[in-house]
Design a protein around this motif. Structure first.
Motif, PDB file in Angstrom:
ATOM      1  N   GLN A   1      -9.949  -3.962 -18.993  1.00 19.98           N
ATOM      2  CA  GLN A   1     -10.550  -2.878 -18.219  1.00 19.98           C
ATOM      3  C   GLN A   1     -10.379  -3.107 -16.718  1.00 19.98           C
ATOM      4  O   GLN A   1     -10.203  -2.160 -15.950  1.00 19.98           O
ATOM      5  CB  GLN A   1     -12.037  -2.735 -18.561  1.00 19.98           C
ATOM      6  CG  GLN A   1     -12.316  -2.003 -19.865  1.00 19.98           C
ATOM      7  CD  GLN A   1     -11.853  -0.554 -19.836  1.00 19.98           C
ATOM      8  OE1 GLN A   1     -11.442  -0.041 -18.806  1.00 19.98           O
ATOM      9  NE2 GLN A   1     -11.903   0.113 -20.975  1.00 19.98           N
ATOM     10  N   ARG A   2     -10.422  -4.371 -16.295  1.00 24.14           N
ATOM     11  CA  ARG A   2     -10.162  -4.674 -14.890  1.00 24.14           C
ATOM     12  C   ARG A   2      -8.727  -4.287 -14.510  1.00 24.14           C
ATOM     13  O   ARG A   2      -8.482  -3.745 -13.434  1.00 24.14           O
ATOM     14  CB  ARG A   2     -10.383  -6.165 -14.621  1.00 24.14           C
ATOM     15  CG  ARG A   2     -11.847  -6.567 -14.567  1.00 24.14           C
ATOM     16  CD  ARG A   2     -12.007  -8.086 -14.465  1.00 24.14           C
ATOM     17  NE  ARG A   2     -13.393  -8.448 -14.442  1.00 24.14           N
ATOM     18  CZ  ARG A   2     -14.093  -8.757 -13.338  1.00 24.14           C
ATOM     19  NH1 ARG A   2     -13.480  -8.740 -12.167  1.00 24.14           N
ATOM     20  NH2 ARG A   2     -15.369  -9.069 -13.395  1.00 24.14           N
ATOM     21  N   ALA A   3      -7.803  -4.566 -15.423  1.00 21.84           N
ATOM     22  CA  ALA A   3      -6.405  -4.192 -15.162  1.00 21.84           C
ATOM     23  C   ALA A   3      -6.253  -2.674 -15.066  1.00 21.84           C
ATOM     24  O   ALA A   3      -5.523  -2.161 -14.212  1.00 21.84           O
ATOM     25  CB  ALA A   3      -5.502  -4.753 -16.258  1.00 21.84           C
ATOM     26  N   ALA A   4      -6.952  -1.954 -15.943  1.00 19.62           N
ATOM     27  CA  ALA A   4      -6.893  -0.490 -15.897  1.00 19.62           C
ATOM     28  C   ALA A   4      -7.486   0.036 -14.594  1.00 19.62           C
ATOM     29  O   ALA A   4      -6.968   0.982 -13.995  1.00 19.62           O
ATOM     30  CB  ALA A   4      -7.636   0.099 -17.096  1.00 19.62           C
ATOM     31  N   LEU A   5      -8.571  -0.587 -14.140  1.00 22.17           N
ATOM     32  CA  LEU A   5      -9.177  -0.181 -12.875  1.00 22.17           C
ATOM     33  C   LEU A   5      -8.242  -0.506 -11.707  1.00 22.17           C
ATOM     34  O   LEU A   5      -8.100   0.295 -10.770  1.00 22.17           O
ATOM     35  CB  LEU A   5     -10.522  -0.885 -12.701  1.00 22.17           C
ATOM     36  CG  LEU A   5     -11.349  -0.517 -11.465  1.00 22.17           C
ATOM     37  CD1 LEU A   5     -11.587   0.980 -11.384  1.00 22.17           C
ATOM     38  CD2 LEU A   5     -12.677  -1.273 -11.470  1.00 22.17           C
ATOM     39  N   ALA A   6      -7.588  -1.664 -11.776  1.00 24.07           N
ATOM     40  CA  ALA A   6      -6.627  -2.032 -10.733  1.00 24.07           C
ATOM     41  C   ALA A   6      -5.482  -1.034 -10.670  1.00 24.07           C
ATOM     42  O   ALA A   6      -4.990  -0.702  -9.584  1.00 24.07           O
ATOM     43  CB  ALA A   6      -6.088  -3.437 -10.989  1.00 24.07           C
ATOM     44  N   ARG A   7      -5.041  -0.537 -11.820  1.00 27.08           N
ATOM     45  CA  ARG A   7      -3.969   0.457 -11.843  1.00 27.08           C
ATOM     46  C   ARG A   7      -4.395   1.726 -11.093  1.00 27.08           C
ATOM     47  O   ARG A   7      -3.599   2.325 -10.369  1.00 27.08           O
ATOM     48  CB  ARG A   7      -3.604   0.798 -13.289  1.00 27.08           C
ATOM     49  CG  ARG A   7      -2.442   1.778 -13.433  1.00 27.08           C
ATOM     50  CD  ARG A   7      -2.060   1.928 -14.899  1.00 27.08           C
ATOM     51  NE  ARG A   7      -3.207   2.291 -15.703  1.00 27.08           N
ATOM     52  CZ  ARG A   7      -3.314   2.047 -17.006  1.00 27.08           C
ATOM     53  NH1 ARG A   7      -2.329   1.427 -17.647  1.00 27.08           N
ATOM     54  NH2 ARG A   7      -4.389   2.412 -17.671  1.00 27.08           N
ATOM     55  N   CYS A   8      -5.671   2.102 -11.247  1.00 22.04           N
ATOM     56  CA  CYS A   8      -6.184   3.238 -10.473  1.00 22.04           C
ATOM     57  C   CYS A   8      -6.214   2.910  -8.991  1.00 22.04           C
ATOM     58  O   CYS A   8      -5.801   3.723  -8.150  1.00 22.04           O
ATOM     59  CB  CYS A   8      -7.593   3.592 -10.947  1.00 22.04           C
ATOM     60  SG  CYS A   8      -7.703   4.328 -12.584  1.00 22.04           S
ATOM     61  N   LEU A   9      -6.690   1.716  -8.648  1.00 23.75           N
ATOM     62  CA  LEU A   9      -6.859   1.357  -7.243  1.00 23.75           C
ATOM     63  C   LEU A   9      -5.527   1.221  -6.521  1.00 23.75           C
ATOM     64  O   LEU A   9      -5.450   1.453  -5.312  1.00 23.75           O
ATOM     65  CB  LEU A   9      -7.645   0.048  -7.132  1.00 23.75           C
ATOM     66  CG  LEU A   9      -9.073   0.073  -7.667  1.00 23.75           C
ATOM     67  CD1 LEU A   9      -9.731  -1.285  -7.487  1.00 23.75           C
ATOM     68  CD2 LEU A   9      -9.884   1.162  -6.993  1.00 23.75           C
ATOM     69  N   ALA A  10      -4.476   0.855  -7.248  1.00 22.17           N
ATOM     70  CA  ALA A  10      -3.159   0.722  -6.623  1.00 22.17           C
ATOM     71  C   ALA A  10      -2.682   2.052  -6.047  1.00 22.17           C
ATOM     72  O   ALA A  10      -1.856   2.076  -5.129  1.00 22.17           O
ATOM     73  CB  ALA A  10      -2.147   0.188  -7.629  1.00 22.17           C
ATOM     74  N   ARG A  11      -3.205   3.130  -6.545  1.00 20.71           N
ATOM     75  CA  ARG A  11      -2.847   4.459  -6.021  1.00 20.71           C
ATOM     76  C   ARG A  11      -3.653   4.804  -4.776  1.00 20.71           C
ATOM     77  O   ARG A  11      -3.461   5.861  -4.192  1.00 20.71           O
ATOM     78  CB  ARG A  11      -3.089   5.511  -7.106  1.00 20.71           C
ATOM     79  CG  ARG A  11      -2.175   5.348  -8.318  1.00 20.71           C
ATOM     80  CD  ARG A  11      -2.560   6.257  -9.448  1.00 20.71           C
ATOM     81  NE  ARG A  11      -2.586   7.669  -9.037  1.00 20.71           N
ATOM     82  CZ  ARG A  11      -2.909   8.667  -9.859  1.00 20.71           C
ATOM     83  NH1 ARG A  11      -3.237   8.401 -11.110  1.00 20.71           N
ATOM     84  NH2 ARG A  11      -2.904   9.903  -9.426  1.00 20.71           N
ATOM     85  N   GLN A  12      -4.589   3.924  -4.397  1.00 21.28           N
ATOM     86  CA  GLN A  12      -5.464   4.144  -3.241  1.00 21.28           C
ATOM     87  C   GLN A  12      -6.118   5.521  -3.320  1.00 21.28           C
ATOM     88  O   GLN A  12      -6.005   6.346  -2.405  1.00 21.28           O
ATOM     89  CB  GLN A  12      -4.687   3.971  -1.936  1.00 21.28           C
ATOM     90  CG  GLN A  12      -4.167   2.559  -1.730  1.00 21.28           C
ATOM     91  CD  GLN A  12      -3.462   2.359  -0.404  1.00 21.28           C
ATOM     92  OE1 GLN A  12      -3.124   3.311   0.304  1.00 21.28           O
ATOM     93  NE2 GLN A  12      -3.238   1.103  -0.045  1.00 21.28           N
TER      94      GLN A  12
END
Length: 273
Positions: A148-159
């Motif tokens: 889930q942290r990885a999935a959240l990071a994928r969202c955050l990478a889009r800023q």
């Protein structure tokens, strides 16, 4: 909690939003706004339109009535500055954590980034969620919380300026879920993203939200509650209990007025309710 002021322009606005099909009304005249840096949770029984509302804001589904605005612009499809995460992390098993986080940055709707800029975004996102050490791991090597942290990071990478979350912690154990809730608060504080969280868990909504919105049957907004309590909220038991009672009463009243309400002994329940 976030430091949200009422004088700033809302980042997300829903005006009289409705969605209906022949013989069924999914959403009915929903008015909602979300400020930058504000976390709004949406509660409601199954079928009340919670996830549908999220998809409409994300531009994945079109409302049949009303207007949806993000940063003052009408939503007519997915936007690069709006990120949506689901309960399933949806990690691609053949890609490393790092490459999963980067996935989508090169899509047509995303702004063009150099290879260096992509690496920097991915590294920053991994650092934000505490996964720098696992960047080269495969998804199968991750625990549920790490996925889930990885999935959240994928969202955050889009800023993203707007972050939409559809029951992202529902499948996690209690301890891991509490860790993810704390991480979510950190992410909202650090990024200032306008955040909408769909959850079935009243306790979760009370602990993380600046505001709670409750949808009743046929997608009608039946209650909005500001949660103006300092952290750690767990220590404010009487205040949380009073808010919980208001939420449960609103849900009970809504379901008792439904055309085909179940008798009390079989009425649906919510987690920790």
């Amino acid at each position: 909690m976030s430091h949200v002021t009422g004088t700033r322009a809302p980042r997300v606005e829903l005006r009289e939003v409705g969605l209906g099909y022949p013989g069924r009304q999914v959403l009915h005249h929903v008015d909602l706004s979300v400020q930058p840096g504000e976390l709004v949770s949406i509660l409601g029984p199954s079928g009340s339109g919670k996830s549908t509302l999220l998809r409409i804001v994300a531009g994945l589904q079109k409302a049949s009535g009303g207007r949806v605005l993000v940063d003052g612009e009408a939503v007519d499809g997915p936007r690069p500055d709006v990120a949506l995460a689901f309960q399933d992390p949806c990690l691609l098993p053949w890609l490393s954590v790092e490459r999963n986080v980067a996935f989508g940055l090169g899509f047509a709707r995303q702004p063009h980034l150099t290879r260096k800029a992509r690496r920097e975004r991915v590294s920053a996102a991994l650092a934000e969620v505490g996964l720098e050490h696992a960047r080269h791991d495969a998804p199968r090597q991750l625990s549920g919380g790490m996925a889930q942290r990885a999935a959240l990071a994928r969202c955050l990478a889009r800023q993203p300026r707007t972050l939409l979350l559809d029951e992202p912690f529902g499948a996690l154990d209690e301890v891991t879920r509490a860790d993810m809730q704390r991480l979510l608060l950190k992410v909202v504080r650090d990024t200032g993203a306008a955040t909408v969280l769909v959850t079935h868990d009243i306790d979760e909504a009370l602990l993380v939200s600046d505001r709670i919105v409750v949808l009743g049957n046929q997608g009608t907004l039946i209650l909005q509650l500001a949660v103006d309590l300092p952290t750690p909220r767990e220590t404010h038991v009487p205040e949380l209990g009073a808010l919980r009672i208001r939420i449960l009463q609103a849900l009970h009243d809504s379901m008792s007025k439904a055309p085909h309400a179940l008798p009390p002994s079989t009425s649906p329940t919510f987690a920790h309710a």
